[in-house]
Design a protein around this motif. Structure first.
Motif, PDB file in Angstrom:
ATOM      1  N   GLY A  45     -30.012 -39.455  -8.214  1.00  7.90           N
ATOM      2  CA  GLY A  45     -28.880 -38.854  -7.499  1.00  7.90           C
ATOM      3  C   GLY A  45     -27.602 -38.785  -8.312  1.00  7.90           C
ATOM      4  N   GLY A  46     -27.715 -38.894  -9.628  1.00  8.41           N
ATOM      5  CA  GLY A  46     -26.529 -38.776 -10.478  1.00  8.41           C
ATOM      6  C   GLY A  46     -25.988 -37.348 -10.453  1.00  8.41           C
ATOM      7  N   VAL A  47     -24.669 -37.234 -10.366  1.00 14.11           N
ATOM      8  CA  VAL A  47     -24.009 -35.921 -10.376  1.00 14.11           C
ATOM      9  C   VAL A  47     -23.153 -35.904 -11.633  1.00 14.11           C
ATOM     10  N   ARG A  48     -23.743 -35.423 -12.720  1.00 12.98           N
ATOM     11  CA  ARG A  48     -23.025 -35.566 -13.991  1.00 12.98           C
ATOM     12  C   ARG A  48     -23.010 -34.277 -14.798  1.00 12.98           C
ATOM     13  N   GLN A  49     -21.884 -34.153 -15.519  1.00 15.13           N
ATOM     14  CA  GLN A  49     -21.735 -33.062 -16.482  1.00 15.13           C
ATOM     15  C   GLN A  49     -22.009 -33.594 -17.885  1.00 15.13           C
ATOM     16  N   SER A  50     -21.664 -34.875 -18.120  1.00 17.61           N
ATOM     17  CA  SER A  50     -21.787 -35.439 -19.465  1.00 17.61           C
ATOM     18  C   SER A  50     -23.253 -35.511 -19.868  1.00 17.61           C
ATOM     19  N   GLY A  51     -23.497 -35.303 -21.147  1.00 16.49           N
ATOM     20  CA  GLY A  51     -24.857 -35.374 -21.662  1.00 16.49           C
ATOM     21  C   GLY A  51     -25.666 -34.120 -21.410  1.00 16.49           C
ATOM     22  N   ALA A  60     -23.003 -27.114 -14.529  1.00 11.46           N
ATOM     23  CA  ALA A  60     -22.753 -28.481 -14.047  1.00 11.46           C
ATOM     24  C   ALA A  60     -21.291 -28.638 -13.638  1.00 11.46           C
ATOM     25  N   ARG A  61     -20.387 -28.020 -14.403  1.00 10.73           N
ATOM     26  CA  ARG A  61     -18.962 -28.134 -14.049  1.00 10.73           C
ATOM     27  C   ARG A  61     -18.674 -27.383 -12.755  1.00 10.73           C
ATOM     28  N   ALA A  62     -19.304 -26.228 -12.598  1.00  8.82           N
ATOM     29  CA  ALA A  62     -19.126 -25.480 -11.343  1.00  8.82           C
ATOM     30  C   ALA A  62     -19.710 -26.272 -10.174  1.00  8.82           C
ATOM     31  N   ALA A  63     -20.816 -26.970 -10.428  1.00 13.50           N
ATOM     32  CA  ALA A  63     -21.436 -27.769  -9.364  1.00 13.50           C
ATOM     33  C   ALA A  63     -20.512 -28.909  -8.947  1.00 13.50           C
ATOM     34  N   VAL A  64     -19.935 -29.599  -9.930  1.00 11.62           N
ATOM     35  CA  VAL A  64     -19.066 -30.737  -9.600  1.00 11.62           C
ATOM     36  C   VAL A  64     -17.868 -30.268  -8.771  1.00 11.62           C
ATOM     37  N   ALA A  65     -17.357 -29.083  -9.078  1.00  7.29           N
ATOM     38  CA  ALA A  65     -16.248 -28.544  -8.267  1.00  7.29           C
ATOM     39  C   ALA A  65     -16.700 -28.356  -6.811  1.00  7.29           C
ATOM     40  N   LEU A  66     -17.968 -28.000  -6.617  1.00  5.54           N
ATOM     41  CA  LEU A  66     -18.462 -27.797  -5.247  1.00  5.54           C
ATOM     42  C   LEU A  66     -18.746 -29.118  -4.536  1.00  5.54           C
ATOM     43  N   TRP A  67     -19.208 -30.128  -5.317  1.00  2.00           N
ATOM     44  CA  TRP A  67     -19.556 -31.411  -4.686  1.00  2.00           C
ATOM     45  C   TRP A  67     -18.340 -32.027  -3.990  1.00  2.00           C
ATOM     46  N   PHE A 338     -30.571 -32.373  -9.778  1.00  2.00           N
ATOM     47  CA  PHE A 338     -29.932 -32.736  -8.514  1.00  2.00           C
ATOM     48  C   PHE A 338     -28.457 -32.326  -8.509  1.00  2.00           C
ATOM     49  N   CYS A 339     -27.763 -32.651  -9.576  1.00  2.00           N
ATOM     50  CA  CYS A 339     -26.333 -32.307  -9.679  1.00  2.00           C
ATOM     51  C   CYS A 339     -26.110 -30.813  -9.479  1.00  2.00           C
ATOM     52  N   LEU A 340     -27.045 -30.003  -9.994  1.00  2.00           N
ATOM     53  CA  LEU A 340     -26.828 -28.550 -10.008  1.00  2.00           C
ATOM     54  C   LEU A 340     -27.089 -27.887  -8.659  1.00  2.00           C
ATOM     55  N   GLY A 341     -27.713 -28.616  -7.723  1.00  2.00           N
ATOM     56  CA  GLY A 341     -28.152 -28.016  -6.460  1.00  2.00           C
ATOM     57  C   GLY A 341     -27.118 -27.115  -5.790  1.00  2.00           C
TER      58      GLY A 341
END
Ligand SMILES: Cc1cc2nc3c(=O)[nH]c(=O)nc-3n(C[C@H](O)[C@H](O)[C@H](O)COP(=O)(O)OP(=O)(O)OC[C@H]3O[C@@H](n4cnc5c(N)ncnc54)[C@H](O)[C@@H]3O)c2cc1C
Length: 384
Positions: A45-51, A60-67, A338-341
């Motif tokens: 369940g990690g929500v990460r852009q790094s790595g 991933a950055r767009a996903a984090v903005a949505l999370w 998962f992060c990208l969902g």
């Protein structure tokens, strides 16, 4: 508006279903088992852009903005925390890997910091003083996988999505290069579009259409503890990805092995089960306690293993392949989907309603694997 069949009630299928009903489409979601039965339930369940691979970082950055406001959008608690991701180095060689990672990801605009041992322990005192340093991404975090999938499902159903658990889609029916519908439990269901978000099992539907995605399944084992004292707020990874872990908000540890060869057993029943090799227990404990020594005191309540749909370049296929009108594919997330969902749900919506061009999808095209028949050879960077 089109009638859409979504195959798979993992995070990709459910996010797509929610986004599509939100713009007025009629959607039916099928799953052989139930929501989050496979990777989306097995996950850390990690929500990460790094790595991330540079090709995947924008998504991933767009996903984090949505999370950040996803729980509000879905009107549910999804356990999202943005407390950062620490990827630690245990050796001089690993420190070099971390240094290179920080340089390259900072050049791509990600706020990724290089910390020495003291700085790591300032923000995460539970981490061993034997680590040499770490990368730290303060905007990474984690979410509750089951709660997130359930939230998408409930929100989609409130807006009219039809959910059919316990129902396998056996075949996609096409005529003259166009999707006509699917066969599910022996019944024909007409559809203008079919989204294959079936994870590891998507090729059972794509191979008869000559559109199989080259996938080499791998296994990851997970230990989950009992509720306990909260000592760690970040997600912890390691430079060579041979373990990762975090605590849940109630203090349960959720710790994974690295990527292991799969023994080939996947038993059915009401839920799919990948039996855990005895050797996984010692491997997880030995590796994670070198990073977080007090994990040795955790009381373990559950263990399971999960499968990873690894593609040759460890990037997913997110595409509406030109060979068949109305077919959309989202699979091969290679252990870090998962992060990208949330963002993939929007991309899939746009591929269905004809707005797909606004996304940069070239790295995720189905056609990039043309002529690839051998094993996937990519090394995997897993959730750490
Ligand atoms: C142990 C582990 C740890 C992970 N950690 C992370 C992490 O920290 N961060 C991260 O971003 N990612 C992580 N991942 C990866 C992430 O969980 C997956 O990439 C993501 O959940 C994939 O979602 P999905 O919807 O594509 O597939 P799935 O969740 O596998 O969903 C596919 C669904 O399709 C259904 N299905 C298949 N065939 C059919 C059919 N013919 N008819 C009907 N239904 C069908 C299945 O039953 C299943 O429910 C991890 C994965 C594992 C296994």
């Amino acid at each position: 508006m089109p009638d859409i069949v979504v195959v798979g009630a993992g995070i990709m299928g459910l996010a797509a279903a929610y986004e599509l009903v939100s713009v007025g489409c009629s959607v039916t979601v099928f799953d052989t088992y139930a929501r989050a039965a496979m990777a989306s339930g097995w996950t850390l369940g990690g929500v990460r852009q790094s790595g991330r691979d540079a090709a995947e970082l924008p998504l991933a950055r767009a996903a984090v903005a949505l999370w950040s406001d996803l729980g509000e959008r879905l009107d549910a608690s999804i356990g999202y925390r943005q407390d950062g991701n620490l990827r630690v180095a245990r050796t001089v060689e690993e420190m070099e890997i971390i240094r290179r990672l920080v340089d390259s990801q900072r050049a791509s605009g990600l706020d990724l910091r290089l910390l020495d041992t003291g700085q790591v322990r300032d923000i995460a005192p539970a981490v061993s003083d034997a680590v040499l340093g770490a990368s730290f991404c303060p905007t990474d975090g984690y979410a509750d996988p089951l709660a997130t999938c359930q939230a998408y499902l409930s929100a989609a159903r409130r807006q009219g999505a039809d959910y059919r658990p316990g129902t396998t889609v056996e075949r996609i029916e096409c005529r003259d290069g166009r999707v006509q519908g699917v066969w599910a439990n022996g019944t024909f269901v007409p559809a203008s579009h079919v989204i294959v978000a079936a994870g590891l099992q998507g090729n059972a539907l794509l191979a008869p259409l000559n559109l199989a995605v080259p996938i080499n399944p791998h296994m990851v084992s997970v230990l989950r503890g009992m509720p306990g004292r909260q000592i760690l707020s970040q997600v912890i990874g390691v430079a060579n990805a041979d373990c990762a872990g975090r605590q849940e908000p109630d203090g349960r540890f959720r710790v994974t092995s690295g990527v292991l060869p799969w023994h080939g057993v996947l038993s059915g029943g009401t839920r799919p089960v990948v039996p855990t090799p005895a050797s996984s227990f010692g491997r997880i404990v030995e590796r994670f306690t070198t990073v977080v020594p007090s994990f040795a005191d955790a009381l373990i309540e559950e263990c399971w293993s999960g499968l990873i749909d690894l593609t040759p370049d460890a990037l997913p296929v997110i595409d509406a392949p030109p060979e068949i009108d109305g077919l959309v594919i989202a699979m091969g997330f290679s252990g870090h989907g998962f992060c990208l969902g949330p963002v993939v749900g929007q991309v899939l919506r746009d591929l269905v309603i004809g707005n797909g061009r606004q996304w940069t999808l070239d790295p995720f095209r189905h056609g990039r694997f043309e002529g690839t028949t051998g094993d996937a050879g990519a090394s995997l960077t897993l959730h750490g």
